[in-house]
Design a protein around this motif. Structure first.
Motif, PDB file in Angstrom:
ATOM      1  N   ALA A 174      12.741  -6.760  -5.678  1.00  0.00           N
ATOM      2  CA  ALA A 174      11.823  -7.138  -6.812  1.00  0.00           C
ATOM      3  C   ALA A 174      12.108  -8.660  -6.863  1.00  0.00           C
ATOM      4  O   ALA A 174      12.776  -9.062  -7.893  1.00  0.00           O
ATOM      5  CB  ALA A 174      12.038  -6.417  -8.098  1.00  0.00           C
ATOM      6  N   SER A 175      11.472  -9.343  -6.088  1.00  0.00           N
ATOM      7  CA  SER A 175      11.455 -10.877  -5.903  1.00  0.00           C
ATOM      8  C   SER A 175      10.607 -11.059  -7.196  1.00  0.00           C
ATOM      9  O   SER A 175       9.793 -10.539  -7.681  1.00  0.00           O
ATOM     10  CB  SER A 175      10.901 -11.436  -4.699  1.00  0.00           C
ATOM     11  OG  SER A 175       9.446 -11.287  -4.650  1.00  0.00           O
ATOM     12  N   LYS A 176      10.673 -12.450  -7.614  1.00  0.00           N
ATOM     13  CA  LYS A 176       9.993 -12.854  -8.707  1.00  0.00           C
ATOM     14  C   LYS A 176       8.266 -12.811  -8.288  1.00  0.00           C
ATOM     15  O   LYS A 176       7.201 -12.735  -9.221  1.00  0.00           O
ATOM     16  CB  LYS A 176      10.021 -14.467  -9.177  1.00  0.00           C
ATOM     17  CG  LYS A 176      11.243 -14.656  -9.686  1.00  0.00           C
ATOM     18  CD  LYS A 176      11.540 -14.379 -10.993  1.00  0.00           C
ATOM     19  CE  LYS A 176      13.008 -14.727 -11.697  1.00  0.00           C
ATOM     20  NZ  LYS A 176      13.248 -13.781 -12.763  1.00  0.00           N
TER      21      LYS A 176
ATOM     22  N   SER B 291       7.077 -10.392  -6.604  1.00  0.00           N
ATOM     23  CA  SER B 291       6.665  -8.837  -6.773  1.00  0.00           C
ATOM     24  C   SER B 291       5.868  -8.613  -7.758  1.00  0.00           C
ATOM     25  O   SER B 291       5.928  -9.156  -8.910  1.00  0.00           O
ATOM     26  CB  SER B 291       7.753  -8.216  -6.347  1.00  0.00           C
ATOM     27  OG  SER B 291       8.450  -8.027  -7.698  1.00  0.00           O
TER      28      SER B 291
ATOM     29  N   CYS C 245       7.966  -7.177 -10.600  1.00  0.00           N
ATOM     30  CA  CYS C 245       8.501  -8.169 -11.526  1.00  0.00           C
ATOM     31  C   CYS C 245       7.485  -8.726 -12.494  1.00  0.00           C
ATOM     32  O   CYS C 245       7.639  -9.023 -13.651  1.00  0.00           O
ATOM     33  CB  CYS C 245       8.974  -9.383 -10.610  1.00  0.00           C
ATOM     34  SG  CYS C 245      10.009 -10.493 -11.547  1.00  0.00           S
ATOM     35  N   LYS C 246       6.194  -9.072 -11.948  1.00  0.00           N
ATOM     36  CA  LYS C 246       5.053  -9.612 -12.696  1.00  0.00           C
ATOM     37  C   LYS C 246       4.687  -8.814 -13.699  1.00  0.00           C
ATOM     38  O   LYS C 246       4.430  -9.280 -14.913  1.00  0.00           O
ATOM     39  CB  LYS C 246       4.072  -9.911 -11.786  1.00  0.00           C
ATOM     40  CG  LYS C 246       4.123 -11.488 -10.706  1.00  0.00           C
ATOM     41  CD  LYS C 246       2.962 -11.377  -9.631  1.00  0.00           C
ATOM     42  CE  LYS C 246       2.986 -12.453  -8.962  1.00  0.00           C
ATOM     43  NZ  LYS C 246       2.107 -12.565  -7.886  1.00  0.00           N
TER      44      LYS C 246
ATOM     45  N   ILE D  99       6.683  -6.392 -15.204  1.00  0.00           N
ATOM     46  CA  ILE D  99       7.715  -6.381 -16.154  1.00  0.00           C
ATOM     47  C   ILE D  99       7.729  -7.604 -17.066  1.00  0.00           C
ATOM     48  O   ILE D  99       7.628  -7.527 -18.489  1.00  0.00           O
ATOM     49  CB  ILE D  99       9.234  -6.233 -15.485  1.00  0.00           C
ATOM     50  CG1 ILE D  99       9.249  -5.004 -14.935  1.00  0.00           C
ATOM     51  CG2 ILE D  99      10.278  -6.475 -16.556  1.00  0.00           C
ATOM     52  CD1 ILE D  99      10.459  -4.955 -13.772  1.00  0.00           C
ATOM     53  N   GLN D 100       7.109  -8.793 -16.523  1.00  0.00           N
ATOM     54  CA  GLN D 100       7.117 -10.117 -17.442  1.00  0.00           C
ATOM     55  C   GLN D 100       6.028  -9.994 -18.144  1.00  0.00           C
ATOM     56  O   GLN D 100       5.972 -10.252 -19.536  1.00  0.00           O
ATOM     57  CB  GLN D 100       7.422 -11.278 -16.501  1.00  0.00           C
ATOM     58  CG  GLN D 100       8.587 -11.511 -15.837  1.00  0.00           C
ATOM     59  CD  GLN D 100       8.452 -12.699 -15.000  1.00  0.00           C
ATOM     60  OE1 GLN D 100       7.671 -12.785 -13.961  1.00  0.00           O
ATOM     61  NE2 GLN D 100       9.877 -13.388 -14.680  1.00  0.00           N
TER      62      GLN D 100
ATOM     63  N   GLU E 178      17.754  -7.717  -9.857  1.00  0.00           N
ATOM     64  CA  GLU E 178      16.411  -8.291  -9.910  1.00  0.00           C
ATOM     65  C   GLU E 178      15.444  -7.901 -10.850  1.00  0.00           C
ATOM     66  O   GLU E 178      14.830  -8.619 -11.311  1.00  0.00           O
ATOM     67  CB  GLU E 178      15.756  -8.206  -8.478  1.00  0.00           C
ATOM     68  CG  GLU E 178      16.521  -8.857  -7.277  1.00  0.00           C
ATOM     69  CD  GLU E 178      16.177  -8.400  -5.858  1.00  0.00           C
ATOM     70  OE1 GLU E 178      16.371  -9.332  -4.841  1.00  0.00           O
ATOM     71  OE2 GLU E 178      15.215  -7.642  -5.951  1.00  0.00           O
ATOM     72  N   LEU E 179      15.374  -6.722 -11.100  1.00  0.00           N
ATOM     73  CA  LEU E 179      14.516  -5.955 -11.961  1.00  0.00           C
ATOM     74  C   LEU E 179      14.867  -6.310 -13.441  1.00  0.00           C
ATOM     75  O   LEU E 179      14.095  -6.809 -14.250  1.00  0.00           O
ATOM     76  CB  LEU E 179      14.633  -4.436 -11.963  1.00  0.00           C
ATOM     77  CG  LEU E 179      13.968  -3.772 -10.515  1.00  0.00           C
ATOM     78  CD1 LEU E 179      14.144  -2.389 -10.604  1.00  0.00           C
ATOM     79  CD2 LEU E 179      12.223  -3.871 -10.722  1.00  0.00           C
TER      80      LEU E 179
ATOM     81  N   CYS F 222      13.971  -9.868 -14.423  1.00  0.00           N
ATOM     82  CA  CYS F 222      12.406  -9.974 -14.891  1.00  0.00           C
ATOM     83  C   CYS F 222      12.072  -9.469 -16.289  1.00  0.00           C
ATOM     84  O   CYS F 222      11.329 -10.190 -16.612  1.00  0.00           O
ATOM     85  CB  CYS F 222      11.541  -9.080 -14.004  1.00  0.00           C
ATOM     86  SG  CYS F 222      11.787  -9.368 -12.051  1.00  0.00           S
ATOM     87  N   SER F 223      13.055  -8.998 -16.801  1.00  0.00           N
ATOM     88  CA  SER F 223      12.911  -8.341 -18.193  1.00  0.00           C
ATOM     89  C   SER F 223      13.225  -9.353 -19.041  1.00  0.00           C
ATOM     90  O   SER F 223      14.299 -10.212 -18.909  1.00  0.00           O
ATOM     91  CB  SER F 223      13.453  -7.029 -18.388  1.00  0.00           C
ATOM     92  OG  SER F 223      14.950  -7.314 -18.464  1.00  0.00           O
TER      93      SER F 223
END
Length: 362
Positions: free
Chosen positions: A40-42, A44, A47-48, A50-51, A86-87, A90-91
């Motif tokens: 889950a790169s930035k 992905s 990730c988007k 979650i943000q 990674e996840l 993102c949070s």
């Protein structure tokens, strides 16, 4: 004068957009989604999501319904630990709920072929062990989950083993037995073991799946003439201990003549919350299962689930590759339901508050 009016309009619009934004983020907390990817790169999508939407939870699977030669989320121990890190990165609060189904027996996502232990016994074998071995077994399970960053186990099963024709519970040995007191005692040991390593749990499948014959993964399951009130007892006994309760998609005319349990105000608010006195988080079983998806469209499903009193809406994106639903679509649909008055913002706020309470335990 005109400048003043323009300024006040702009300020009003800004505060409105801040509220809307905040509402989107509160809705996001109610969603648990499945996604494809072992990282889950930035960049992905997950990730988007979650943000952007403050997504509350994700569910991980090993089996990939699109390509069974590739893993969906779980490939190796190292990879899974890296994915969960990674996840969480993102949070915004580092308290993203990262869930799997890990019961033991047939239902364990962390398999030996990926380098995990993978041989945890099914519930019907656990009850043959002595207390200290049971505690040891489930503590080992919680250690393994925690070691790879999983903080939410969608288990234990508290369904009663009361129908020998039941393939989903009895057939797979997923129940701790027929006696609700015994079942609650084993489930309690399971919960304690999970808590010892900071893993949250979910007792399931309310109001009882042990008496059923059909499988809600595949379609409509009516338990009206099979269900027994006794099946509620584990929930009553564990109401102050359970982190969350998962609601099944079973239909029981005696409780609600119109809707299956997961979409039923009669079942969730009146029976579970008011009558049994459970005040924690309620999570749905996967809303894409046949029992729901074949009968209700997405909009109606979300509307009914929120109005019934569900807090976490589970969209596994696992059962039909052609029917994956984006987080954006889920949030937008719920926003529209609020705008049209079909769902109240108060329902969202209540769920949000309960979910924040749950996350404090992490």
């Amino acid at each position: 004068m005109i400048k003043k009016v323009l300024l006040s309009v702009m300020l009003a619009l800004m505060s409105l957009s801040a509220q809307e934004f905040a509402l989107e983020k509160r809705i996001g907390q109610m969603l648990m989604v499945g996604f494809h990817g072992t990282h889950a790169s930035k960049e992905s999508q997950i990730c988007k999501d979650i943000q952007q939407y403050n997504l509350g939870a994700v569910i991980l699977f090993d089996y990939n319904p699109v390509d069974k030669n590739k893993p969906k989320n779980i490939a190796t121990k190292k990879q899974l630990a890296s994915l969960t890190k990674e996840l969480q990165a993102c949070s915004s609060d580092g308290k993203l709920l990262i869930a799997v189904d890990q019961e033991g027996g047939k239902v364990q996502r962390l398999k030996s072929k990926y380098g995990f232990y993978g041989n945890f016994p099914k519930a019907s074998d656990v009850i043959r062990m002595d207390q200290s071995t049971i505690k040891e077994t489930y503590t080992k399970m919680s250690e393994e989950l925690s070691s790879v960053g999983i903080n939410y186990d969608l288990a234990p099963v508290v369904d009663l083993d009361i129908n020998r024709k039941n393939h989903v519970i009895h057939g797979l040995g997923r129940s701790f037995g027929k006696d609700p007191k015994v079942v609650a005692a084993y489930a309690s040991t399971f919960i304690d073991a999970m808590h010892s390593n900071g893993v949250l749990t979910s007792i399931k499948h309310f109001p009882g799946h042990g008496s059923s014959v059909g499988d809600t993964h595949k379609g409509f399951v009516d338990i009206t003439n099979l269900w027994q009130e006794l099946e509620l007892e584990p929930y009553r006994l564990l109401k102050d201990k359970a982190d969350t309760v998962m609601v099944a998609h079973v239909f029981n005319q005696k409780i609600d003549p119109k809707y299956p349990a997961s979409l039923s105000y009669e079942t969730i608010t009146k029976l579970l919350r008011w009558k049994l006195g459970y005040h924690g988080v309620v999570i749905t079983d996967d809303l894409q299962m046949g029992a729901i998806s074949q009968k209700y469209g997405l909009r109606n499903t979300l509307k009914l689930a929120i109005n019934a009193g569900d807090d976490i809406l589970l969209i596994g994106n696992q059962l039909d590759p052609k029917k994956t639903v984006s987080t954006k679509k889920l949030v937008d649909t719920i926003m529209l339901l609020i705008q049209s008055g079909e769902v109240t913002e108060e329902s969202i706020n209540k769920a949000y508050k309960r979910i924040q309470g749950l996350k404090k335990k992490l």
